[in-house]
Design a protein around this motif. Structure first.
Motif, PDB file in Angstrom:
ATOM      1  N   SER A 158      40.528  77.708  17.820  1.00 49.83           N
ATOM      2  CA  SER A 158      41.285  76.874  18.741  1.00 49.83           C
ATOM      3  C   SER A 158      42.616  77.531  19.091  1.00 49.83           C
ATOM      4  N   ASP A 202      38.552  72.619  21.578  1.00 51.70           N
ATOM      5  CA  ASP A 202      39.882  72.063  21.807  1.00 51.70           C
ATOM      6  C   ASP A 202      39.893  70.841  22.725  1.00 51.70           C
ATOM      7  N   TYR A 254      40.572  67.087  17.503  1.00 58.63           N
ATOM      8  CA  TYR A 254      41.296  67.033  16.238  1.00 58.63           C
ATOM      9  C   TYR A 254      41.921  65.657  16.020  1.00 58.63           C
ATOM     10  N   HIS A 301      39.911  73.912  13.482  1.00 58.14           N
ATOM     11  CA  HIS A 301      41.159  73.203  13.867  1.00 58.14           C
ATOM     12  C   HIS A 301      42.236  74.180  14.095  1.00 58.14           C
TER      13      HIS A 301
END
Length: 177
Positions: free
Chosen positions: A15, A103, A124, A177
């Motif tokens: 990401s 993302d 996330y 992440h």
């Protein structure tokens, strides 16, 4: 089951930051649609059967004035049945497409008679929830993020929503992440 997963062969890229998605291939796509219990061939069969059954009480009156009195009502009943089936098939064109990138996550609900509804968030920060007893349906599935809570697959059976929850939960936990 009216659920179709399409996943990328490669792992999700690292990401680069929140909402910096640059149009790469999605990590996974989930397509949901309502269950169709009567295929189009069954619809044709029901219409033919109903037309034949309408002829049974009408046959003795062929050639009499009563025939012409009954005929408009039977034709109207057949036309109403046809139109209601077509409306049902049109309502069944509803689909929900959930696309997951590393993302970004996007949900698009394609409604048959209104404009599309969209929702986006950073995967996330979203919260996936399965509400066994709370909500308009059993095993109500929601995604919360981007300032909104949206439902997912409200037209699926409770067991199908639970399976989608398990699959989506596993997918979201695998994202970098």
């Amino acid at each position: 089951m009216p659920v179709q997963w399409t996943t990328s062969k490669e792992e999700a890229p690292a990401s680069p930051g929140a909402f910096s998605h640059e149009g790469g291939r999605p990590f996974a796509t989930l397509r949901l649609w309502p269950h169709r219990s009567l295929p189009m061939s069954g619809f044709v069969g029901i219409m033919a059967f109903t037309g034949c059954m309408f002829l049974v009480p009408l046959a003795p009156f062929i050639g009499t004035p009563v025939f012409w009195g009954l005929l408009p009502f039977l034709v109207a009943a057949m036309a109403a049945l046809y139109l209601f089936f077509l409306r049902n098939y049109r309502d069944g064109e509803l689909t929900e497409v959930l696309t997951v990138w590393s993302d970004r996550i996007a949900l698009v609900r394609h409604n048959p008679r209104t404009s599309d509804q969209t929702w986006e968030a950073n995967p996330y920060w979203i919260r996936l929830s399965l509400h066994p007893d709370r909500g308009p349906v059993r095993n109500y599935l929601t995604l919360d993020g981007g300032g909104r809570e949206v439902e997912l697959g409200a037209f699926l059976s409770p067991e199908e929503r639970e399976a989608v929850y398990d699959d989506l939960d596993r997918l979201l936990k695998r994202l970098p992440h």
